[in-house]
Design a protein around this motif. Structure first.
Motif, PDB file in Angstrom:
ATOM      1  N   ARG A  85       0.863  -1.196   0.000  1.00  0.00           N
ATOM      2  CA  ARG A  85       0.000   0.000   0.000  1.00  0.00           C
ATOM      3  C   ARG A  85       0.891   1.234   0.000  1.00  0.00           C
ATOM      4  NH1 ARG A  85      -2.576  -3.553   3.027  1.00  0.00           N
ATOM      5  NH2 ARG A  85      -4.733  -3.980   2.474  1.00  0.00           N
ATOM      6  N   ALA A 123      -9.014  10.364   4.238  1.00  0.00           N
ATOM      7  CA  ALA A 123      -9.655  10.099   5.529  1.00  0.00           C
ATOM      8  C   ALA A 123     -11.169   9.972   5.385  1.00  0.00           C
ATOM      9  CB  ALA A 123      -9.296  11.207   6.511  1.00  0.00           C
ATOM     10  N   GLY A 130     -17.369   2.118   7.888  1.00  0.00           N
ATOM     11  CA  GLY A 130     -16.293   1.456   7.141  1.00  0.00           C
ATOM     12  C   GLY A 130     -16.835   1.121   5.773  1.00  0.00           C
ATOM     13  N   ARG A 154     -10.626   6.658  11.498  1.00  0.00           N
ATOM     14  CA  ARG A 154      -9.657   5.627  11.894  1.00  0.00           C
ATOM     15  C   ARG A 154      -9.184   4.870  10.658  1.00  0.00           C
ATOM     16  NH1 ARG A 154     -12.894   0.642  14.902  1.00  0.00           N
ATOM     17  NH2 ARG A 154     -14.090  -0.009  13.093  1.00  0.00           N
ATOM     18  N   PHE A 155      -8.100   4.112  10.848  1.00  0.00           N
ATOM     19  CA  PHE A 155      -7.467   3.355   9.745  1.00  0.00           C
ATOM     20  C   PHE A 155      -6.964   4.270   8.633  1.00  0.00           C
ATOM     21  CE2 PHE A 155     -10.300  -0.368  11.048  1.00  0.00           C
ATOM     22  CZ  PHE A 155      -9.244  -1.104  11.562  1.00  0.00           C
ATOM     23  N   ILE A 156      -6.392   5.401   8.974  1.00  0.00           N
ATOM     24  CA  ILE A 156      -5.954   6.334   7.931  1.00  0.00           C
ATOM     25  C   ILE A 156      -4.457   6.136   7.642  1.00  0.00           C
ATOM     26  CG2 ILE A 156      -5.943   8.733   7.133  1.00  0.00           C
ATOM     27  CD1 ILE A 156      -8.784   7.380   7.737  1.00  0.00           C
ATOM     28  N   LEU A 201      -1.111  -3.497  12.972  1.00  0.00           N
ATOM     29  CA  LEU A 201      -1.847  -4.569  12.298  1.00  0.00           C
ATOM     30  C   LEU A 201      -0.907  -5.729  11.963  1.00  0.00           C
ATOM     31  CD1 LEU A 201      -3.861  -2.321   9.796  1.00  0.00           C
ATOM     32  CD2 LEU A 201      -4.581  -3.081  12.053  1.00  0.00           C
ATOM     33  N   ASP A 205       1.322  -2.022   7.054  1.00  0.00           N
ATOM     34  CA  ASP A 205       0.730  -0.690   7.088  1.00  0.00           C
ATOM     35  C   ASP A 205       0.282  -0.425   8.529  1.00  0.00           C
ATOM     36  OD1 ASP A 205      -0.522   1.674   6.615  1.00  0.00           O
ATOM     37  OD2 ASP A 205      -2.067   0.903   5.277  1.00  0.00           O
ATOM     38  N   PRO A 207      -1.912   2.229  10.013  1.00  0.00           N
ATOM     39  CA  PRO A 207      -2.737   3.434   9.853  1.00  0.00           C
ATOM     40  C   PRO A 207      -3.002   4.112  11.209  1.00  0.00           C
ATOM     41  CG  PRO A 207      -4.060   1.447   9.580  1.00  0.00           C
ATOM     42  CD  PRO A 207      -2.674   0.983   9.874  1.00  0.00           C
ATOM     43  N   ILE A 359     -10.293  -7.029   2.600  1.00  0.00           N
ATOM     44  CA  ILE A 359     -11.053  -6.137   3.480  1.00  0.00           C
ATOM     45  C   ILE A 359     -10.966  -4.692   3.017  1.00  0.00           C
ATOM     46  CG2 ILE A 359     -11.097  -5.179   5.837  1.00  0.00           C
ATOM     47  CD1 ILE A 359     -10.184  -8.016   6.765  1.00  0.00           C
ATOM     48  N   THR A 360      -9.788  -4.291   2.535  1.00  0.00           N
ATOM     49  CA  THR A 360      -9.601  -2.865   2.240  1.00  0.00           C
ATOM     50  C   THR A 360     -10.078  -2.506   0.831  1.00  0.00           C
ATOM     51  OG1 THR A 360      -7.317  -3.279   1.591  1.00  0.00           O
ATOM     52  CG2 THR A 360      -7.680  -2.640   3.852  1.00  0.00           C
ATOM     53  N   GLU A 361     -10.333  -1.229   0.657  1.00  0.00           N
ATOM     54  CA  GLU A 361     -10.876  -0.666  -0.594  1.00  0.00           C
ATOM     55  C   GLU A 361     -12.136  -1.408  -1.042  1.00  0.00           C
ATOM     56  OE1 GLU A 361      -7.896   0.839  -3.578  1.00  0.00           O
ATOM     57  OE2 GLU A 361      -6.536  -0.152  -2.183  1.00  0.00           O
ATOM     58  N   MET A 369     -22.144  -7.845  -3.124  1.00  0.00           N
ATOM     59  CA  MET A 369     -23.514  -7.321  -2.951  1.00  0.00           C
ATOM     60  C   MET A 369     -23.831  -6.361  -4.116  1.00  0.00           C
ATOM     61  SD  MET A 369     -24.836  -5.086   0.327  1.00  0.00           S
ATOM     62  CE  MET A 369     -23.919  -3.595  -0.042  1.00  0.00           C
TER      63      MET A 369
HETATM   64  C1  FAD Z   1      -4.503  -1.504   6.338  1.00  0.00           C
HETATM   65  C2  FAD Z   1      -5.694  -0.635   6.179  1.00  0.00           C
HETATM   66  C3  FAD Z   1      -5.548   0.610   5.594  1.00  0.00           C
HETATM   67  C4  FAD Z   1      -6.667   1.432   5.442  1.00  0.00           C
HETATM   68  N1  FAD Z   1      -6.480   2.689   4.922  1.00  0.00           N
HETATM   69  C5  FAD Z   1      -7.530   3.535   4.876  1.00  0.00           C
HETATM   70  C6  FAD Z   1      -7.337   4.901   4.474  1.00  0.00           C
HETATM   71  O1  FAD Z   1      -6.226   5.327   4.152  1.00  0.00           O
HETATM   72  N2  FAD Z   1      -8.414   5.724   4.462  1.00  0.00           N
HETATM   73  C7  FAD Z   1      -9.661   5.304   4.816  1.00  0.00           C
HETATM   74  O2  FAD Z   1     -10.589   6.102   4.775  1.00  0.00           O
HETATM   75  N3  FAD Z   1      -9.870   4.005   5.225  1.00  0.00           N
HETATM   76  C8  FAD Z   1      -8.843   3.127   5.267  1.00  0.00           C
HETATM   77  N4  FAD Z   1      -9.030   1.830   5.707  1.00  0.00           N
HETATM   78  C9  FAD Z   1     -10.358   1.380   6.123  1.00  0.00           C
HETATM   79  C10 FAD Z   1     -10.973   0.363   5.202  1.00  0.00           C
HETATM   80  O3  FAD Z   1     -11.402   0.988   4.030  1.00  0.00           O
HETATM   81  C11 FAD Z   1     -12.105  -0.330   5.986  1.00  0.00           C
HETATM   82  O4  FAD Z   1     -11.503  -1.152   6.956  1.00  0.00           O
HETATM   83  C12 FAD Z   1     -13.014  -1.131   5.096  1.00  0.00           C
HETATM   84  O5  FAD Z   1     -13.771  -0.275   4.296  1.00  0.00           O
HETATM   85  C13 FAD Z   1     -13.954  -2.034   5.889  1.00  0.00           C
HETATM   86  O6  FAD Z   1     -14.605  -1.318   6.882  1.00  0.00           O
HETATM   87  P1  FAD Z   1     -14.664  -1.880   8.385  1.00  0.00           P
HETATM   88  O7  FAD Z   1     -13.282  -2.291   8.757  1.00  0.00           O
HETATM   89  O8  FAD Z   1     -15.331  -0.878   9.225  1.00  0.00           O
HETATM   90  O9  FAD Z   1     -15.526  -3.189   8.294  1.00  0.00           O
HETATM   91  P2  FAD Z   1     -17.144  -3.261   8.377  1.00  0.00           P
HETATM   92  O10 FAD Z   1     -17.751  -2.296   7.450  1.00  0.00           O
HETATM   93  O11 FAD Z   1     -17.547  -3.216   9.793  1.00  0.00           O
HETATM   94  O12 FAD Z   1     -17.390  -4.731   7.821  1.00  0.00           O
HETATM   95  C14 FAD Z   1     -16.924  -5.879   8.563  1.00  0.00           C
HETATM   96  C15 FAD Z   1     -17.079  -7.093   7.692  1.00  0.00           C
HETATM   97  O13 FAD Z   1     -18.452  -7.348   7.492  1.00  0.00           O
HETATM   98  C16 FAD Z   1     -18.691  -7.837   6.206  1.00  0.00           C
HETATM   99  N5  FAD Z   1     -19.715  -6.993   5.588  1.00  0.00           N
HETATM  100  C17 FAD Z   1     -19.860  -5.653   5.676  1.00  0.00           C
HETATM  101  N6  FAD Z   1     -20.934  -5.237   5.002  1.00  0.00           N
HETATM  102  C18 FAD Z   1     -21.498  -6.342   4.468  1.00  0.00           C
HETATM  103  C19 FAD Z   1     -22.630  -6.585   3.649  1.00  0.00           C
HETATM  104  N7  FAD Z   1     -23.420  -5.590   3.228  1.00  0.00           N
HETATM  105  N8  FAD Z   1     -22.908  -7.866   3.282  1.00  0.00           N
HETATM  106  C20 FAD Z   1     -22.126  -8.885   3.710  1.00  0.00           C
HETATM  107  N9  FAD Z   1     -21.041  -8.713   4.466  1.00  0.00           N
HETATM  108  C21 FAD Z   1     -20.729  -7.474   4.848  1.00  0.00           C
HETATM  109  C22 FAD Z   1     -17.367  -7.837   5.462  1.00  0.00           C
HETATM  110  O14 FAD Z   1     -16.843  -9.140   5.484  1.00  0.00           O
HETATM  111  C23 FAD Z   1     -16.485  -6.945   6.283  1.00  0.00           C
HETATM  112  O15 FAD Z   1     -15.125  -7.349   6.224  1.00  0.00           O
HETATM  113  C24 FAD Z   1      -7.936   0.983   5.862  1.00  0.00           C
HETATM  114  C25 FAD Z   1      -8.074  -0.268   6.452  1.00  0.00           C
HETATM  115  C26 FAD Z   1      -6.978  -1.074   6.630  1.00  0.00           C
HETATM  116  C27 FAD Z   1      -7.155  -2.412   7.296  1.00  0.00           C
END
Ligand code: FAD
Length: 378
Positions: A85, A123, A130, A154-156, A201, A205, A207, A359-361, A369
């Motif tokens: 990343r 951010a 998420g 968070r996770f930025i 983590l 990365d 964050p 998980i990411t992006e 979905m």
């Molecule tokens: C290393 C890392 C770097 C990151 N960098 C950035 C960054 O620079 N900027 C930024 O803004 N964000 C960043 N993120 C955040 C990242 O985009 C989120 O972690 C991601 O979008 C998932 O959100 P969440 O962790 O809140 O999981 P949640 O949204 O809580 O979801 C948890 C799990 O539930 C499941 N799930 C969720 N919704 C559904 C659905 N509708 N149907 C079925 N299953 C579902 C999926 O399996 C998911 O993994 C980063 C994350 C990581 C781990």
């Protein structure tokens, strides 16, 4: 669609591959600071003539099409020498949001990023937002010629190394992700903005959390019109998803190279591993899935370059690429036995990183979905 790369793309692929094999793979596992390695790699990458390969020509870049970008991404992903990343070694990381800037904001934020003088973080994610940014709680309330931002992220990634953040905040809590989210450029040294904890983590990365406590931001720092922020965040997303697929190709190719060579050289019970059917089938599965992934990613890139709607193809490239490359890393690790777990080899890194990609992006389930919605609407 051609089943062969053009002469030009083949030459590009060969030169990046040679560069990765000669210059980057020898740097793997040296335990140096990733920023230092990135800097060294960037110097070498300049010599290769690929500097700013993904930046449009009007901004001084090479403006390569998606197919060529895929070729560069897949080759560069064969090595763990550069971080998975924020590991662009062919120029600074320029978030597509910055291309929308005009006038003073362009001078202050976009051009310095392009010249490598400033860094930006993205951010959007929050504790309650998420996968579903509609759950966002951070607000930006307009007061005359500025907005006041309150909330947390968070996770930025790279928040600690950035000069400014591209912050997404609610400007209309009733509309939420349907026109209620706006994007702002916020200098990291603005009063009221502070970094929270670094988030350690299992991947390389780390964050950060960011807190906003009555942070005043000029109206001129809003990107686009009020309520357009989330639309912008979505607009470049196909390219990011295709990039996940391209990375998967590179990781799978390297894991197959490592697994095949180890299987031929390692003997157990009087025979090389390569003569065991279970090992052969494991190689066959990775080989077949790599072929599937290549066809999918190249097809998505081809549609992208023709300006066609490639949303479905981009979803598939992302989740299929993430899942199959993780599986290929897992198989490669198993073939290596205990050595597969060793930090002396790149396999455990691929295994950890590719797991995180699901998980990411966009978590893979969320992409599925969206793809299901698209299928059902046809
Ligand atoms: C290393 C890392 C770097 C990151 N960098 C950035 C960054 O620079 N900027 C930024 O803004 N964000 C960043 N993120 C955040 C990242 O985009 C989120 O972690 C991601 O979008 C998932 O959100 P969440 O962790 O809140 O999981 P949640 O949204 O809580 O979801 C948890 C799990 O539930 C499941 N799930 C969720 N919704 C559904 C659905 N509708 N149907 C079925 N299953 C579902 C999926 O399996 C998911 O993994 C980063 C994350 C990581 C781990």
């Amino acid at each position: 669609m051609d089943f062969e790369l053009s002469e030009e793309l083949r030459m590009l692929k060969d030169s990046v591959r040679r560069f990765v094999d000669r210059e980057l793979i020898p740097l793997e596992g040296k335990g140096k600071n990733p920023d230092e390695i990135r800097k060294t790699c960037q110097e070498k990458a300049k010599e290769l003539g690929l500097w700013l390969f993904d930046v449009p020509e009007e901004y001084g870049g090479l403006g390569l099409g998606m197919m060529a970008r895929v070729i560069v991404w897949e080759e560069i992903s064969r090595t763990t020498a550069i971080p998975s990343r924020g590991g662009n070694i062919f120029g600074p990381d320029v978030s597509p949001l910055l291309y929308l800037l005009e006038g003073e904001a362009k001078e202050k934020y976009f051009l310095p990023v392009l010249r490598g003088e400033k860094r930006a973080c993205f951010a959007q994610t929050e504790p309650d937002a998420g996968s579903d940014p509609g759950g966002m709680r951070t607000t930006a309330v307009r007061q005359g010629d500025h907005y006041v931002i309150n909330g947390s992220k968070r996770f930025i990634t790279n928040a600690d190394k950035s000069d400014f953040a591209q912050v997404f905040a609610l400007t209309d809590p009733a509309k939420r992700s349907k026109g209620g989210i706006s994007a702002f450029l916020v200098d990291m040294n603005t009063p009221g903005l502070r970094l929270g904890r670094p988030q350690e983590l299992m991947i390389d990365d780390t964050p950060w959390e960011i807190f906003f406590d009555d942070v005043k931001v000029p109206v001129a720092n809003r990107v686009g019109e009020e309520g357009e922020g989330f639309k912008f965040a979505q607009s470049w997303i196909n390219a990011g998803r295709i990039r996940h697929g391209a990375r998967g190709i590179g990781v799978m190719e390297r894991c197959l190279e490592l697994a095949t060579s180890y299987a031929k050289q390692r003997h157990t019970f009087g025979k090389p591993l390569s003569e065991r059917q279970s090992v052969q089938w494991s190689l066959v599965d990775s080989y077949t899935e790599l072929h599937q992934l290549k066809l999918m990613v190249y097809h998505a890139a081809w549609k992208f370059d023709r300006g066609e709607d490639c949303r479905d193809e981009a979803y598939m490239a992302k989740f299929f690429g993430d899942e199959k490359s993780f599986k290929a890393a897992d198989r490669c690790l198993q073939i290596h036995g205990g050595m597969g777990l060793s930090k002396e080899l790149p396999i455990e890194y691929f295994f950890r990183e590719q797991r995180s990609m699901m998980i990411t992006e966009g978590a893979n389930e969320v992409l599925k979905m969206a793809l299901a919605r698209s299928i059902l609407s046809k």
